[in-house]
Design an enzyme around this catalytic site. Structure first.
Site, short mmCIF file in Angstrom:
data_model
loop_
_atom_site.label_atom_id
_atom_site.label_comp_id
_atom_site.label_asym_id
_atom_site.label_seq_id
_atom_site.Cartn_x
_atom_site.Cartn_y
_atom_site.Cartn_z
N LEU A 4 0.74 -1.16 0.08
CA LEU A 4 -0.09 -0.01 -0.10
C LEU A 4 0.84 1.40 0.01
O LEU A 4 0.46 2.34 -0.40
CB LEU A 4 -1.01 0.16 1.22
CG LEU A 4 -2.02 0.87 1.31
CD1 LEU A 4 -2.91 0.63 -0.05
CD2 LEU A 4 -2.85 0.66 2.39
N GLY A 5 2.10 1.14 0.35
CA GLY A 5 3.02 2.23 0.59
C GLY A 5 3.04 3.00 1.95
O GLY A 5 3.60 4.04 2.10
N ASP A 137 -4.11 -8.62 11.88
CA ASP A 137 -3.30 -10.00 11.78
C ASP A 137 -2.73 -10.07 13.07
O ASP A 137 -2.45 -9.40 14.14
CB ASP A 137 -1.89 -9.54 10.85
CG ASP A 137 -2.04 -9.50 9.47
OD1 ASP A 137 -3.45 -9.56 9.21
OD2 ASP A 137 -1.29 -9.03 8.55
N THR A 175 -15.17 3.66 1.11
CA THR A 175 -14.53 3.95 2.33
C THR A 175 -14.50 2.83 3.24
O THR A 175 -14.05 3.02 4.50
CB THR A 175 -15.06 5.41 3.04
OG1 THR A 175 -16.52 5.21 3.29
CG2 THR A 175 -14.99 6.46 1.99
N LYS A 176 -15.47 1.86 2.66
CA LYS A 176 -15.68 0.50 3.58
C LYS A 176 -14.41 0.07 4.37
O LYS A 176 -14.16 -0.06 5.34
CB LYS A 176 -16.62 -0.34 2.88
CG LYS A 176 -17.22 -1.46 4.14
CD LYS A 176 -17.93 -0.79 5.16
CE LYS A 176 -19.67 -0.90 4.86
NZ LYS A 176 -20.21 -0.12 5.84
N GLN A 179 -13.14 2.12 6.99
CA GLN A 179 -13.73 2.13 8.02
C GLN A 179 -13.64 0.91 8.97
O GLN A 179 -13.47 1.00 10.12
CB GLN A 179 -15.37 2.23 7.63
CG GLN A 179 -15.65 3.32 7.24
CD GLN A 179 -17.27 3.18 6.67
OE1 GLN A 179 -17.93 2.61 7.46
NE2 GLN A 179 -17.83 3.86 5.69
N CYS A 374 26.68 -7.87 -9.72
CA CYS A 374 26.85 -9.25 -9.01
C CYS A 374 26.42 -10.37 -9.73
O CYS A 374 27.46 -10.54 -10.53
CB CYS A 374 25.81 -9.25 -7.76
SG CYS A 374 26.27 -10.43 -6.61
N LEU A 375 25.67 -10.83 -9.87
CA LEU A 375 25.23 -11.93 -11.06
C LEU A 375 25.62 -11.59 -12.45
O LEU A 375 26.16 -12.27 -13.10
CB LEU A 375 23.74 -12.74 -10.95
CG LEU A 375 23.54 -13.60 -11.69
CD1 LEU A 375 24.19 -14.87 -11.61
CD2 LEU A 375 21.89 -13.92 -11.87
N HIS A 499 26.58 -4.50 -5.12
CA HIS A 499 25.06 -3.85 -5.52
C HIS A 499 25.24 -2.49 -5.36
O HIS A 499 24.40 -1.97 -4.54
CB HIS A 499 24.11 -4.78 -4.53
CG HIS A 499 23.98 -6.16 -4.99
ND1 HIS A 499 23.11 -6.61 -6.13
CD2 HIS A 499 24.28 -7.22 -4.35
CE1 HIS A 499 23.20 -7.85 -5.90
NE2 HIS A 499 23.82 -8.27 -5.28
N GLU A 501 23.44 -0.27 -6.80
CA GLU A 501 21.86 0.16 -6.53
C GLU A 501 21.46 0.33 -5.26
O GLU A 501 20.61 1.26 -4.93
CB GLU A 501 21.06 -0.80 -7.40
CG GLU A 501 20.74 -2.17 -6.78
CD GLU A 501 21.77 -3.10 -6.87
OE1 GLU A 501 22.90 -2.93 -7.48
OE2 GLU A 501 21.54 -4.30 -6.75
N1 GLN Z 1 24.15 -16.18 -7.19
C1 GLN Z 1 25.50 -15.24 -7.02
C2 GLN Z 1 26.43 -15.45 -5.80
O1 GLN Z 1 25.75 -16.10 -4.94
C3 GLN Z 1 25.17 -13.83 -7.36
C4 GLN Z 1 24.52 -13.40 -6.13
C5 GLN Z 1 23.75 -11.90 -6.57
O2 GLN Z 1 23.60 -11.70 -7.65
N2 GLN Z 1 23.24 -11.20 -5.46
O3 GLN Z 1 27.32 -15.22 -5.74
#
Ligand code: GLN
Length: 525
Positions: A4-5, A137, A175-176, A179, A374-375, A499, A501
């Site tokens: 939902l954010g 929950d 809105t239920k 609510q 990575c991969l 990574h 990112e």
């Molecule tokens: N599977 C690969 C490893 O374990 C790459 C892992 C990944 O991309 N985070 O080294």
């Protein structure tokens, strides 16, 4: 409910409080019994986010960091698994001797003590606590109960993030569900101070009135959270509705003012993302978890940050890698042909691998900028070994343990590890980049630190041969043992074992992504 954010709302609130000059951090409660997210399948739970301190945490931490532009630590992530394992080990030590150990008060006290200790140690003015899951929950009930108790002793504001669906046939906002959520929360002893309503568009007056009535709140406390051009517009939308001011009032915090310079800087960044630019860059992401975009949340956001910084529109072309397997060259060209850049993200297991390798070969042969994460770096090395160095059977020990030429192999330190949780090479590791490489140009620095999550690595035995054939080893760990980055010689193609990112932020895009977007725009060759 999930998706939902709540994470975006929590990130936005934290950001706004920081803009008010208040020391603020987010914290997350997750009810599942996993100790952390490390063993969760991205298909079921979305991306596993990794922190500097090796913590494998919920993907909401990605949003927190992207919004507040700070590195967080895993003490801010509390899961049911962590709580139960700690509480049982304390019980075994005899810390509760003579008592029966119960959810209330032992477990709730335990949660409260943790929250207070973090607030105290980090000297926070405001802590933003996100309770994962859905109210009602069983999983998160003890967290909600702990928060009810917290409000008896501390100044607490409750924000209920609720869903207001719109039935297209009737064209009416219902809105239920909200609510029911309000009522459910009241049954847990909590009166929300604000209801943040997720909906396609801003609430109609009648919907707002209805929600206000059911929640005992002034209409001003019913906050709109409609679909916006980008998630980075949410803090601004909340501020425009006076949410920050009202919240600080409720918390009895007076005299703060939003830092307008910070706010307008944020607005500029957010604007560069949602604006329509003249140029568009088409990036193909070739992976195996494509059907659930949340699996690549950080990759997507990192691309968005960099495209915004480069003032270019981003056209994302998501490709399930298996589509590239067992098909003709023409078909591959049809699928990948219009790409300005190709990216292979991280992943585990052997499904779809050959398709990713095909995509990398296509990028290399057609001089399309490539970024391998990575991969994606491991497969870039395998592709090079097979197609340039002519090591036909080159593979990774992960996909074929009996392969003769394991160009990618299990790391030495991983060989005796049997248990799966928290045992990969995780967290922030430094690398030294070779001068004169694309990588150096991107980072503009010789020593970098990025986050990792892997068990396999480039097999040093093949380094010489591949280098001789033209693969550039552009970065290694400081001790020189692990190959951290490889790249092609005369065209933009970089693979990193890390990574990057995970460290990209709206206000500070990841250098490798910036370089990749620039290359895809034809600015770097
Ligand atoms: N599977 C690969 C490893 O374990 C790459 C892992 C990944 O991309 N985070 O080294």
């Amino acid at each position: 409910m999930s998706g939902l954010g709540k994470g975006i709302v929590s990130s936005s609130i934290t950001k706004i409080m920081i803009m008010h000059g208040l020391k603020s951090l987010p914290m997350k409660f997750d009810g599942y019994l996993n100790y952390d997210c490390g063993t969760m399948n991205p298909f079921r739970h979305g991306e596993v986010f990794v922190l500097d301190d090796k913590g494998e945490v919920d993907m909401d931490f990605g949003n927190y960091e992207r919004f507040i532009n700070r590195d967080l630590d895993s003490s801010l992530s509390i899961t049911g698994g962590k709580l139960f394992s700690e509480i049982i080990s304390r019980e075994r030590k005899g810390e509760f001797l003579g008592r029966d150990v119960q959810i209330i008060p032992q477990m709730t006290d335990f949660i409260l003590n943790k929250v207070k200790a973090i607030a105290r140690d980090k000297k926070l003015d405001i802590m933003v606590i996100e309770v994962g899951g859905t109210v009602g929950d069983i999983e998160n009930s003890y967290f909600i109960e702990a928060m009810r108790q917290l409000a008896l002793k501390e100044k607490v504001v409750f924000v209920n993030v609720a869903y207001v669906p719109e039935l297209q046939v009737v064209g009416e906002q219902k809105t239920k569900p909200t609510q029911l959520a309000i009522r459910e929360l009241m049954e847990s002893g909590i009166q929300a101070d604000f209801i943040v309503c997720r909906s396609d568009r801003a609430l109609d007056k009648s919907a707002k009135e209805k929600i206000a009535l059911f929640s005992n709140l002034d209409e001003k406390h019913i906050i709109d959270n409609p679909d916006l051009k980008s998630i980075y517009d949410v803090p601004v939308s909340l501020i425009d509705q006076g949410f920050d001011r009202m919240m600080l009032e409720e918390l009895d915090i007076v005299g703060t003012k939003i830092d307008n310079a910070e706010l307008s800087k944020w607005k500029d960044y957010a604007q560069s993302i949602s604006a329509k630019h003249k140029k568009t860059v088409r990036i193909s992401i070739v992976g195996k978890y494509i059907t659930l975009k949340d699996s690549y949340a950080s990759v997507k956001e990192a691309l968005i940050h960099s495209a915004g910084a480069e003032a270019v529109n981003l056209d994302l072309n998501w490709i399930e890698s298996e589509r590239l397997e067992g098909v003709t060259e023409n078909k591959i060209k049809e699928i990948l042909g219009g790409s300005d850049g190709i990216l292979v993200p991280g992943g585990f297991g052997s499904r779809g691998i050959e398709g990713m390798i095909k995509a990398i070969e296509f990028a290399r042969e057609n001089k399309i900028p490539y970024l391998g994460l990575c991969l994606g770096m491991q497969l870039m090395s395998i592709e090079f070994a097979r197609n340039v160095s002519n090591i036909k059977g080159a593979n990774s020990g992960e996909f074929d343990p009996s392969a003769k030429d394991k160009v990618i192999d299990l790391m030495g330190s991983q060989k005796d590890i049997k248990s799966k949780g928290g045992t990969m090479r995780l967290g922030a590791w430094k690398a030294r980049i070779r001068n004169g490489t694309y990588a150096y140009q991107a980072y503009k620095s010789g020593i970098i630190s990025e986050r990792h999550r892997h068990r396999y690595e480039f097999n040093n035995r093949y380094a010489h041969k591949l280098e001789r054939d033209g693969l550039v080893i552009s970065a290694r760990t400081l001790d020189g043992n692990i190959i951290e980055m490889v790249e092609w010689k005369d065209q933009f193609g970089i693979g990193t074992q890390a990574h990057p990112e995970l460290k990209s932020r709206l206000e500070k895009p990841a250098p490798l992504f910036l370089a990749f977007i620039e290359a895809s725009m034809g600015k770097r060759h």
